[in-house]
Enzyme design. Sequence first.
Site, mmCIF file in Angstrom:
data_model
loop_
_atom_site.group_PDB
_atom_site.id
_atom_site.type_symbol
_atom_site.label_atom_id
_atom_site.label_comp_id
_atom_site.label_asym_id
_atom_site.label_seq_id
_atom_site.Cartn_x
_atom_site.Cartn_y
_atom_site.Cartn_z
ATOM 1 N N LYS A 114 0.847 -1.108 0.016
ATOM 2 C CA LYS A 114 -0.179 0.211 -0.058
ATOM 3 C C LYS A 114 0.897 1.331 -0.076
ATOM 4 O O LYS A 114 0.527 2.275 -0.771
ATOM 5 C CB LYS A 114 -0.982 -0.175 1.334
ATOM 6 C CG LYS A 114 -2.065 -1.060 1.468
ATOM 7 C CD LYS A 114 -2.747 -1.203 2.378
ATOM 8 C CE LYS A 114 -2.012 -1.457 3.596
ATOM 9 N NZ LYS A 114 -1.656 -2.641 4.001
ATOM 10 N N THR A 115 1.933 1.375 0.808
ATOM 11 C CA THR A 115 2.631 2.502 0.937
ATOM 12 C C THR A 115 3.464 2.662 -0.515
ATOM 13 O O THR A 115 3.647 3.508 -1.259
ATOM 14 C CB THR A 115 3.665 2.225 2.092
ATOM 15 O OG1 THR A 115 2.925 2.172 3.338
ATOM 16 C CG2 THR A 115 4.566 3.544 2.074
ATOM 17 N N ASP A 149 -0.718 6.821 6.682
ATOM 18 C CA ASP A 149 -0.875 5.227 6.913
ATOM 19 C C ASP A 149 -1.766 5.087 8.140
ATOM 20 O O ASP A 149 -1.901 5.895 9.036
ATOM 21 C CB ASP A 149 0.595 4.666 6.834
ATOM 22 C CG ASP A 149 0.407 3.019 6.825
ATOM 23 O OD1 ASP A 149 -0.258 2.533 6.430
ATOM 24 O OD2 ASP A 149 1.555 2.749 7.207
ATOM 25 N N THR A 155 -5.215 -1.390 7.330
ATOM 26 C CA THR A 155 -5.221 -2.861 7.358
ATOM 27 C C THR A 155 -6.529 -3.343 7.846
ATOM 28 O O THR A 155 -6.874 -4.364 7.777
ATOM 29 C CB THR A 155 -4.312 -3.317 8.380
ATOM 30 O OG1 THR A 155 -4.372 -2.699 9.369
ATOM 31 C CG2 THR A 155 -3.051 -2.942 7.678
ATOM 32 N N ARG A 193 6.399 -8.239 1.751
ATOM 33 C CA ARG A 193 7.386 -7.849 2.761
ATOM 34 C C ARG A 193 8.090 -8.987 3.315
ATOM 35 O O ARG A 193 9.077 -9.048 3.718
ATOM 36 C CB ARG A 193 6.417 -6.947 3.853
ATOM 37 C CG ARG A 193 7.339 -6.600 4.899
ATOM 38 C CD ARG A 193 6.449 -5.856 5.881
ATOM 39 N NE ARG A 193 5.945 -4.586 5.421
ATOM 40 C CZ ARG A 193 4.977 -4.048 5.857
ATOM 41 N NH1 ARG A 193 4.509 -4.522 6.878
ATOM 42 N NH2 ARG A 193 4.482 -2.953 5.154
#
Length: 342
Positions: free
Chosen positions: A70-71, A115, A164, A223
Amino acid sequence: MIRTPGVGERLPDPEERPEDQEARLRPRRLDEFVGQEAVKSQLALSIRAAAERGDALDHVLLAGPPGLGKTSLARIVAEELEVPFKATAGPALERKGDIASYLTDLEPRSVFFVDEIHRLPRAVEETFYPAMEDGQLPVTLGVGPGARVVTLDLPPFTLIGATTRAGLLTTPLRDRFGIQHRLDHYGVADLAAIVVRSAGVLHAPIHLDGARAIAERSRGTPRVANRLLKRVRDYAQVHGDGAIDAATAAAALELLEVDQMGLDRLDREILTTVCERFGGGPVGLSTLAVAVQEEQDTIEDVYEPYLLQRGFLLRTPRGRCATPHAFRHLGLEPPAETAALF
Protein backbone atom coordinates in the site's frame (compact mmCIF):
# COMPACT_ATOMS: atom_id res chain seq x y z
CA MET A 1 20.75 -18.81 -12.44
CA ILE A 2 19.69 -15.19 -12.41
CA ARG A 3 22.51 -12.84 -11.38
CA THR A 4 21.26 -9.28 -10.99
CA PRO A 5 18.16 -8.60 -13.10
CA GLY A 6 17.46 -4.94 -13.66
CA VAL A 7 20.94 -3.82 -12.69
CA GLY A 8 23.08 -5.71 -15.23
CA GLU A 9 26.61 -6.27 -14.04
CA ARG A 10 26.55 -3.35 -11.62
CA LEU A 11 28.85 -4.04 -8.67
CA PRO A 12 27.75 -3.33 -5.11
CA ASP A 13 28.62 0.12 -3.88
CA PRO A 14 30.61 -0.28 -0.64
CA GLU A 15 29.26 3.07 0.54
CA GLU A 16 25.61 2.20 -0.14
CA ARG A 17 23.69 2.37 3.12
CA PRO A 18 21.19 -0.37 4.15
CA GLU A 19 18.34 2.17 4.09
CA ASP A 20 19.24 3.11 0.49
CA GLN A 21 19.11 -0.54 -0.47
CA GLU A 22 15.80 -0.95 1.34
CA ALA A 23 14.31 1.98 -0.57
CA ARG A 24 15.46 0.46 -3.85
CA LEU A 25 13.50 -2.71 -3.07
CA ARG A 26 10.32 -0.66 -3.49
CA PRO A 27 9.10 -0.37 -7.09
CA ARG A 28 9.06 3.20 -8.40
CA ARG A 29 6.63 2.86 -11.32
CA LEU A 30 3.41 0.97 -11.96
CA ASP A 31 5.07 -1.21 -14.60
CA GLU A 32 7.63 -2.31 -11.96
CA PHE A 33 4.92 -3.22 -9.44
CA VAL A 34 4.28 -6.97 -9.61
CA GLY A 35 0.78 -8.37 -9.09
CA GLN A 36 -2.52 -6.66 -8.18
CA GLU A 37 -3.30 -6.32 -11.89
CA ALA A 38 -6.86 -5.04 -11.50
CA VAL A 39 -5.79 -2.37 -9.01
CA LYS A 40 -2.88 -1.33 -11.23
CA SER A 41 -4.98 -1.00 -14.36
CA GLN A 42 -7.67 1.06 -12.60
CA LEU A 43 -5.10 3.30 -10.93
CA ALA A 44 -3.27 3.79 -14.22
CA LEU A 45 -6.50 4.95 -15.86
CA SER A 46 -7.28 7.43 -13.06
CA ILE A 47 -3.71 8.75 -13.02
CA ARG A 48 -3.61 9.30 -16.76
CA ALA A 49 -6.97 11.05 -16.80
CA ALA A 50 -5.99 13.37 -13.94
CA ALA A 51 -2.63 14.15 -15.56
CA GLU A 52 -4.22 14.99 -18.91
CA ARG A 53 -6.67 17.37 -17.22
CA GLY A 54 -3.95 18.87 -15.04
CA ASP A 55 -6.08 18.15 -11.97
CA ALA A 56 -5.22 16.57 -8.65
CA LEU A 57 -6.08 12.88 -8.53
CA ASP A 58 -9.20 12.06 -6.54
CA HIS A 59 -8.61 10.87 -2.97
CA VAL A 60 -7.55 7.22 -2.79
CA LEU A 61 -8.20 4.59 -0.11
CA LEU A 62 -5.99 1.47 -0.14
CA ALA A 63 -7.09 -1.37 2.12
CA GLY A 64 -5.68 -4.80 2.78
CA PRO A 65 -3.45 -6.87 5.07
CA PRO A 66 -0.04 -5.50 6.04
CA GLY A 67 2.94 -5.93 3.74
CA LEU A 68 1.11 -6.03 0.40
CA GLY A 69 2.42 -2.75 -1.03
CA LYS A 70 0.00 0.00 0.00
CA THR A 71 2.79 2.43 0.86
CA SER A 72 4.66 1.53 -2.33
CA LEU A 73 1.55 2.19 -4.41
CA ALA A 74 1.09 5.59 -2.76
CA ARG A 75 4.65 6.56 -3.65
CA ILE A 76 4.16 5.26 -7.18
CA VAL A 77 1.08 7.47 -7.62
CA ALA A 78 3.18 10.52 -6.75
CA GLU A 79 5.97 9.37 -9.10
CA GLU A 80 3.54 8.77 -11.97
CA LEU A 81 1.90 12.18 -11.44
CA GLU A 82 5.35 13.80 -10.98
CA VAL A 83 4.19 15.63 -7.85
CA PRO A 84 5.60 15.97 -4.31
CA PHE A 85 4.92 13.21 -1.78
CA LYS A 86 4.42 13.71 1.96
CA ALA A 87 3.74 10.89 4.39
CA THR A 88 2.64 10.45 7.97
CA ALA A 89 0.66 7.93 10.04
CA GLY A 90 -2.73 8.15 11.70
CA PRO A 91 -1.46 7.82 15.30
CA ALA A 92 0.99 10.69 14.70
CA LEU A 93 -1.84 13.14 14.02
CA GLU A 94 -3.01 13.82 17.56
CA ARG A 95 -4.34 17.39 17.20
CA LYS A 96 -6.02 19.50 14.54
CA GLY A 97 -2.89 21.63 14.40
CA ASP A 98 -0.90 18.60 13.24
CA ILE A 99 -3.11 18.32 10.15
CA ALA A 100 -3.00 22.05 9.53
CA SER A 101 0.81 22.06 9.50
CA TYR A 102 0.84 19.35 6.83
CA LEU A 103 -2.00 20.57 4.62
CA THR A 104 -0.97 24.24 4.53
CA ASP A 105 2.53 23.19 3.45
CA LEU A 106 1.37 21.15 0.43
CA GLU A 107 2.11 22.23 -3.11
CA PRO A 108 -0.68 22.04 -5.72
CA ARG A 109 -1.59 18.45 -6.74
CA SER A 110 0.67 16.98 -4.02
CA VAL A 111 0.08 13.49 -2.64
CA PHE A 112 -0.46 13.38 1.12
CA PHE A 113 -0.21 9.80 2.44
CA VAL A 114 -1.66 8.76 5.80
CA ASP A 115 -0.83 5.21 6.88
CA GLU A 116 -3.13 3.38 9.30
CA ILE A 117 -5.75 6.05 8.69
CA HIS A 118 -8.33 4.12 10.72
CA ARG A 119 -6.40 5.12 13.86
CA LEU A 120 -7.09 8.85 13.44
CA PRO A 121 -8.71 10.45 16.52
CA ARG A 122 -12.31 11.40 15.76
CA ALA A 123 -11.78 15.15 16.19
CA VAL A 124 -8.79 15.05 13.86
CA GLU A 125 -10.68 12.94 11.33
CA GLU A 126 -13.47 15.50 11.13
CA THR A 127 -10.92 18.15 10.19
CA PHE A 128 -10.26 16.21 7.00
CA TYR A 129 -13.89 16.44 5.83
CA PRO A 130 -13.89 20.07 4.55
CA ALA A 131 -10.29 19.70 3.37
CA MET A 132 -11.16 16.68 1.21
CA GLU A 133 -14.48 17.99 -0.11
CA ASP A 134 -14.07 21.74 -0.39
CA GLY A 135 -10.33 22.32 -0.22
CA GLN A 136 -10.77 24.41 2.90
CA LEU A 137 -9.41 24.17 6.42
CA PRO A 138 -11.31 25.86 9.29
CA VAL A 139 -8.90 27.09 11.97
CA THR A 140 -10.04 28.36 15.38
CA LEU A 141 -8.14 31.39 16.63
CA GLY A 142 -8.25 32.22 20.31
CA VAL A 143 -10.22 30.58 23.09
CA GLY A 144 -13.42 31.29 24.93
CA PRO A 145 -16.02 33.87 23.87
CA GLY A 146 -13.47 35.78 21.79
CA ALA A 147 -12.55 32.81 19.65
CA ARG A 148 -13.21 33.05 15.93
CA VAL A 149 -12.95 30.64 13.02
CA VAL A 150 -10.80 31.48 10.01
CA THR A 151 -11.10 29.38 6.86
CA LEU A 152 -7.89 28.73 4.95
CA ASP A 153 -8.00 27.82 1.26
CA LEU A 154 -5.91 24.77 0.46
CA PRO A 155 -4.25 23.90 -2.86
CA PRO A 156 -5.75 20.92 -4.70
CA PHE A 157 -4.20 17.75 -3.24
CA THR A 158 -4.66 13.98 -3.17
CA LEU A 159 -5.13 12.25 0.16
CA ILE A 160 -4.11 8.60 0.01
CA GLY A 161 -5.18 6.64 3.07
CA ALA A 162 -3.94 3.13 3.83
CA THR A 163 -5.63 0.82 6.29
CA THR A 164 -5.32 -2.76 7.40
CA ARG A 165 -8.78 -2.63 9.00
CA ALA A 166 -11.21 -0.95 6.65
CA GLY A 167 -14.14 -1.88 8.89
CA LEU A 168 -12.91 0.56 11.53
CA LEU A 169 -13.20 3.54 9.18
CA THR A 170 -16.22 5.72 9.79
CA THR A 171 -18.70 5.95 6.92
CA PRO A 172 -18.31 9.74 6.46
CA LEU A 173 -14.54 9.38 6.01
CA ARG A 174 -14.70 6.29 3.79
CA ASP A 175 -17.31 7.86 1.49
CA ARG A 176 -15.07 10.85 0.81
CA PHE A 177 -12.54 8.68 -1.00
CA GLY A 178 -13.47 8.69 -4.68
CA ILE A 179 -11.09 5.82 -5.49
CA GLN A 180 -11.14 2.75 -3.27
CA HIS A 181 -9.09 -0.41 -3.79
CA ARG A 182 -8.44 -3.53 -1.77
CA LEU A 183 -5.15 -5.41 -2.15
CA ASP A 184 -5.21 -9.20 -1.91
CA HIS A 185 -2.52 -11.71 -1.02
CA TYR A 186 -0.15 -12.61 -3.86
CA GLY A 187 0.19 -15.89 -5.71
CA VAL A 188 3.43 -17.87 -5.73
CA ALA A 189 4.32 -16.83 -9.30
CA ASP A 190 4.03 -13.11 -8.50
CA LEU A 191 5.99 -13.51 -5.27
CA ALA A 192 8.73 -15.41 -7.10
CA ALA A 193 9.01 -12.51 -9.57
CA ILE A 194 9.29 -10.09 -6.64
CA VAL A 195 12.02 -12.24 -5.06
CA VAL A 196 13.97 -12.30 -8.34
CA ARG A 197 13.77 -8.51 -8.64
CA SER A 198 14.76 -7.97 -5.00
CA ALA A 199 17.67 -10.39 -5.36
CA GLY A 200 18.90 -8.25 -8.23
CA VAL A 201 18.75 -5.13 -6.08
CA LEU A 202 20.63 -6.97 -3.30
CA HIS A 203 23.20 -8.32 -5.81
CA ALA A 204 22.38 -11.88 -4.75
CA PRO A 205 22.62 -14.51 -7.56
CA ILE A 206 19.47 -16.61 -7.49
CA HIS A 207 18.01 -19.57 -9.36
CA LEU A 208 14.34 -19.61 -10.32
CA ASP A 209 13.74 -22.69 -8.15
CA GLY A 210 15.32 -20.85 -5.22
CA ALA A 211 13.05 -17.85 -5.77
CA ARG A 212 10.02 -20.13 -5.89
CA ALA A 213 11.07 -21.94 -2.71
CA ILE A 214 11.16 -18.60 -0.89
CA ALA A 215 7.89 -17.46 -2.48
CA GLU A 216 6.05 -20.60 -1.38
CA ARG A 217 6.82 -19.84 2.27
CA SER A 218 6.15 -16.10 2.16
CA ARG A 219 2.51 -16.18 3.31
CA GLY A 220 1.37 -14.40 0.15
CA THR A 221 3.11 -11.21 1.31
CA PRO A 222 5.95 -9.34 -0.49
CA ARG A 223 7.27 -7.90 2.78
CA VAL A 224 7.70 -11.41 4.17
CA ALA A 225 9.29 -12.56 0.90
CA ASN A 226 11.90 -9.80 1.03
CA ARG A 227 12.62 -10.50 4.70
CA LEU A 228 13.15 -14.21 4.04
CA LEU A 229 15.27 -13.45 0.97
CA LYS A 230 17.71 -11.42 3.07
CA ARG A 231 18.13 -14.21 5.58
CA VAL A 232 18.53 -16.84 2.84
CA ARG A 233 21.14 -14.59 1.23
CA ASP A 234 23.07 -14.56 4.50
CA TYR A 235 22.91 -18.36 4.70
CA ALA A 236 24.05 -18.77 1.09
CA GLN A 237 26.97 -16.42 1.72
CA VAL A 238 28.17 -18.24 4.86
CA HIS A 239 27.38 -21.86 3.97
CA GLY A 240 27.69 -21.80 0.18
CA ASP A 241 29.05 -19.86 -2.76
CA GLY A 242 26.50 -17.05 -2.41
CA ALA A 243 24.09 -18.40 -5.04
CA ILE A 244 20.54 -19.20 -3.91
CA ASP A 245 19.04 -22.41 -5.29
CA ALA A 246 16.14 -24.51 -4.01
CA ALA A 247 18.32 -26.65 -1.71
CA THR A 248 20.03 -23.61 -0.18
CA ALA A 249 16.71 -21.83 0.32
CA ALA A 250 15.15 -24.92 1.94
CA ALA A 251 18.11 -25.35 4.31
CA ALA A 252 18.08 -21.67 5.27
CA LEU A 253 14.32 -21.60 5.87
CA GLU A 254 14.54 -24.77 7.96
CA LEU A 255 17.14 -23.01 10.09
CA LEU A 256 14.71 -20.08 10.41
CA GLU A 257 11.98 -22.56 11.49
CA VAL A 258 9.72 -21.61 8.56
CA ASP A 259 8.01 -24.73 7.22
CA GLN A 260 6.65 -25.56 3.77
CA MET A 261 3.34 -23.82 4.48
CA GLY A 262 5.04 -20.62 5.65
CA LEU A 263 4.28 -21.26 9.34
CA ASP A 264 6.91 -20.07 11.80
CA ARG A 265 7.60 -21.30 15.31
CA LEU A 266 4.80 -19.33 17.01
CA ASP A 267 2.27 -20.32 14.32
CA ARG A 268 3.01 -23.97 15.07
CA GLU A 269 3.00 -23.32 18.81
CA ILE A 270 -0.50 -21.84 18.54
CA LEU A 271 -1.73 -24.84 16.56
CA THR A 272 0.02 -27.32 18.86
CA THR A 273 -1.52 -25.67 21.91
CA VAL A 274 -5.04 -25.83 20.47
CA CYS A 275 -4.61 -29.39 19.18
CA GLU A 276 -2.76 -31.04 22.07
CA ARG A 277 -3.51 -29.06 25.23
CA PHE A 278 -7.14 -28.24 24.40
CA GLY A 279 -8.07 -31.26 22.30
CA GLY A 280 -8.67 -29.22 19.16
CA GLY A 281 -10.77 -26.58 20.92
CA PRO A 282 -12.84 -24.58 21.27
CA VAL A 283 -10.52 -22.37 23.30
CA GLY A 284 -10.98 -18.67 24.06
CA LEU A 285 -8.55 -16.08 22.76
CA SER A 286 -7.53 -14.91 26.24
CA THR A 287 -6.84 -18.50 27.34
CA LEU A 288 -4.84 -19.18 24.19
CA ALA A 289 -2.82 -15.98 24.67
CA VAL A 290 -1.85 -16.99 28.21
CA ALA A 291 -0.98 -20.52 27.07
CA VAL A 292 1.46 -19.35 24.38
CA GLN A 293 2.62 -16.30 26.39
CA GLU A 294 1.70 -13.78 23.72
CA GLU A 295 -0.55 -10.72 23.63
CA GLN A 296 -4.14 -11.24 22.46
CA ASP A 297 -3.88 -8.45 19.89
CA THR A 298 -0.72 -9.98 18.41
CA ILE A 299 -2.38 -13.37 18.01
CA GLU A 300 -5.58 -11.90 16.57
CA ASP A 301 -3.96 -9.38 14.19
CA VAL A 302 -0.65 -11.01 13.21
CA TYR A 303 -0.87 -14.80 13.43
CA GLU A 304 -4.51 -15.78 13.32
CA PRO A 305 -5.47 -14.28 9.92
CA TYR A 306 -3.01 -16.51 8.03
CA LEU A 307 -4.01 -19.61 10.03
CA LEU A 308 -7.65 -18.90 9.22
CA GLN A 309 -6.88 -18.23 5.56
CA ARG A 310 -5.01 -21.53 5.16
CA GLY A 311 -7.75 -23.49 6.90
CA PHE A 312 -5.86 -24.41 10.08
CA LEU A 313 -8.18 -22.62 12.51
CA LEU A 314 -11.85 -21.77 12.80
CA ARG A 315 -13.47 -18.99 14.80
CA THR A 316 -16.65 -20.11 16.56
CA PRO A 317 -18.89 -18.40 19.15
CA ARG A 318 -17.25 -20.59 21.82
CA GLY A 319 -13.65 -19.95 20.76
CA ARG A 320 -10.94 -21.09 18.34
CA CYS A 321 -11.03 -24.63 16.94
CA ALA A 322 -8.34 -26.53 15.05
CA THR A 323 -9.32 -28.24 11.79
CA PRO A 324 -8.26 -31.76 10.73
CA HIS A 325 -5.86 -29.99 8.34
CA ALA A 326 -4.05 -28.52 11.36
CA PHE A 327 -3.74 -31.94 13.03
CA ARG A 328 -2.38 -33.52 9.87
CA HIS A 329 0.13 -30.69 9.36
CA LEU A 330 1.48 -31.30 12.88
CA GLY A 331 1.60 -35.05 12.31
CA LEU A 332 -1.25 -35.68 14.75
CA GLU A 333 -4.41 -37.76 14.47
CA PRO A 334 -7.54 -35.58 14.75
CA PRO A 335 -10.03 -36.65 17.46
CA ALA A 336 -13.11 -38.42 16.16
CA GLU A 337 -15.39 -35.56 17.24
CA THR A 338 -13.23 -33.05 15.34
CA ALA A 339 -13.12 -35.16 12.18
CA ALA A 340 -16.90 -35.60 12.34
CA LEU A 341 -17.44 -31.85 12.08
CA PHE A 342 -15.73 -31.63 8.65
